[in-house]
Design a protein around this motif. Structure first.
Motif, short mmCIF file in Angstrom:
data_model
loop_
_atom_site.label_atom_id
_atom_site.label_comp_id
_atom_site.label_asym_id
_atom_site.label_seq_id
_atom_site.Cartn_x
_atom_site.Cartn_y
_atom_site.Cartn_z
N SER A 1 0.96 -1.13 0.54
CA SER A 1 0.09 -0.04 -0.02
C SER A 1 0.81 1.16 -0.03
CB SER A 1 -0.72 -0.11 1.46
OG SER A 1 0.15 -0.01 2.72
N PHE A 2 0.47 2.09 -0.80
CA PHE A 2 1.03 3.45 -0.28
C PHE A 2 0.13 5.18 -0.43
CE2 PHE A 2 2.38 0.25 -4.12
CZ PHE A 2 3.32 0.32 -3.82
N ALA A 3 0.40 6.37 0.27
CA ALA A 3 0.21 7.53 0.37
C ALA A 3 -0.85 6.64 1.35
CB ALA A 3 -0.70 7.70 -1.13
N GLY A 4 -0.78 6.51 2.35
CA GLY A 4 -1.46 5.83 3.78
C GLY A 4 -2.52 4.42 3.23
N GLY A 5 -2.26 3.76 2.22
CA GLY A 5 -3.06 3.29 1.51
C GLY A 5 -4.43 3.75 1.09
N LEU A 6 -4.59 4.58 0.86
CA LEU A 6 -4.99 5.29 -1.12
C LEU A 6 -4.75 4.25 -1.72
CD1 LEU A 6 -6.89 7.25 -1.98
CD2 LEU A 6 -5.04 8.85 -2.30
N PHE A 7 -3.50 3.85 -2.33
CA PHE A 7 -3.35 2.49 -3.15
C PHE A 7 -2.71 1.82 -2.84
CE2 PHE A 7 -2.86 7.39 -4.53
CZ PHE A 7 -3.97 7.73 -6.11
N ILE A 8 -2.79 0.82 -4.04
CA ILE A 8 -2.61 -0.68 -3.56
C ILE A 8 -2.05 -0.87 -4.91
CG2 ILE A 8 -3.76 -1.48 -1.76
CD1 ILE A 8 -5.33 -3.03 -3.44
N ARG A 9 -0.90 -2.14 -4.47
CA ARG A 9 -0.85 -2.58 -5.91
C ARG A 9 -0.45 -4.33 -5.51
NH1 ARG A 9 5.32 -2.90 -9.21
NH2 ARG A 9 4.90 -5.34 -9.94
N MET A 10 -1.56 -5.42 -6.00
CA MET A 10 -1.20 -6.77 -5.59
C MET A 10 -0.98 -7.41 -6.78
SD MET A 10 -5.39 -7.00 -4.77
CE MET A 10 -5.78 -7.98 -3.80
N GLU A 11 -0.16 -8.31 -6.36
CA GLU A 11 0.85 -9.07 -6.83
C GLU A 11 0.02 -10.55 -7.16
OE1 GLU A 11 3.26 -9.27 -9.21
OE2 GLU A 11 3.75 -7.79 -8.37
N CYS A 12 -1.82 -11.08 -7.30
CA CYS A 12 -2.00 -12.59 -7.25
C CYS A 12 -1.79 -13.48 -8.34
CB CYS A 12 -3.75 -12.00 -7.51
SG CYS A 12 -3.78 -10.81 -6.46
N ILE A 13 -2.51 -14.68 -7.92
CA ILE A 13 -2.24 -16.03 -8.69
C ILE A 13 -3.25 -16.74 -9.50
CG2 ILE A 13 -1.40 -18.36 -8.43
CD1 ILE A 13 0.08 -16.39 -9.16
N ILE A 14 -4.22 -16.56 -10.53
CA ILE A 14 -5.73 -17.43 -10.13
C ILE A 14 -5.39 -18.48 -10.38
CG2 ILE A 14 -7.11 -17.43 -11.94
CD1 ILE A 14 -6.78 -14.78 -12.19
N PRO A 15 -6.54 -19.42 -10.33
CA PRO A 15 -6.77 -20.22 -9.12
C PRO A 15 -6.91 -21.87 -10.43
CG PRO A 15 -7.99 -19.27 -7.99
CD PRO A 15 -7.08 -18.44 -9.10
#
Length: 195
Positions: free
Chosen positions: A181-195
């Motif tokens: 998370s960035f800027a106090g949680g205003l922005f997120i970057r998520m790395e995910c895997i599709i099951p």
């Protein structure tokens, strides 16, 4: 054609210069195989694809799609643009190795349906990377986002300031490997895997 669509690049240029361009570059440069980009907008990610075999990008806003044509021509990998929304992707099951979504889940009218579609068209084990602005963890700031969302949504083509995209992704059964998370949680970057 909305004012927001016509002026998006101009409005975003200060944020792009300060940090967004760096995040876009990191996300797109790491995309491999057949890539699906959700809500490509004006094509701001297109110059950064380097390892992808090909990119199929969907964008429902015709004006934003038109603005992306120059970036498509200049891209170093083949990019095809489809006039489609994320809730009804025009692709067969299990096609994509990587799915990218940057600053778009805030505007998708039916995000749960879009996530089901992403699961359908992605291969099992595919990477799904998101960069989004989301509802903030601070209760007072989240309450302010909720209060501002109706007016902001009218100005910004349906953008919701108060959407909890990370929770929606988890509820869709998509495995979150990493969340920054960035800027106090205003922005997120998520790395995910599709099951």
């Amino acid at each position: 054609m909305s004012v927001f669509s016509r002026t998006y690049d101009q409005l975003m240029s200060p944020l792009e210069a300060v940090s967004f361009r760096k995040v876009r570059r990191e996300i797109a440069q790491d995309a491999t195989g057949r890539v699906l980009e959700i809500g490509a907008g004006t094509g701001l990610n297109f110059p950064f694809y380097a390892k992808a075999k090909s990119v199929d990008a969907v964008e429902p806003d015709p004006e934003m799609g038109r603005q992306s044509f120059a970036r498509i021509r200049e891209a170093s990998v083949p990019i095809r643009l489809f006039a489609a929304g994320a809730e009804a992707l025009p692709f067969p099951d299990g096609r994509f190795d990587t799915v990218i979504a940057t600053l778009v889940f805030c505007t998708i009218p039916e995000p749960e349906r879009a996530l089901r579609e992403i699961r359908r068209v992605a291969k099992p084990g595919a990477r799904f990377v998101l960069f989004e602005h989301v509802r903030m963890p601070s209760r007072p700031l989240a309450a302010l986002q909720k209060k501002l969302t109706p007016a902001w949504s009218k100005i910004a083509d349906g953008c919701r300031l108060d959407r909890d995209t990370a929770q929606l992704v988890r509820e869709a059964g998509i495995s979150v490997r990493r969340l920054d998370s960035f800027a106090g949680g205003l922005f997120i970057r998520m790395e995910c895997i599709i099951p």
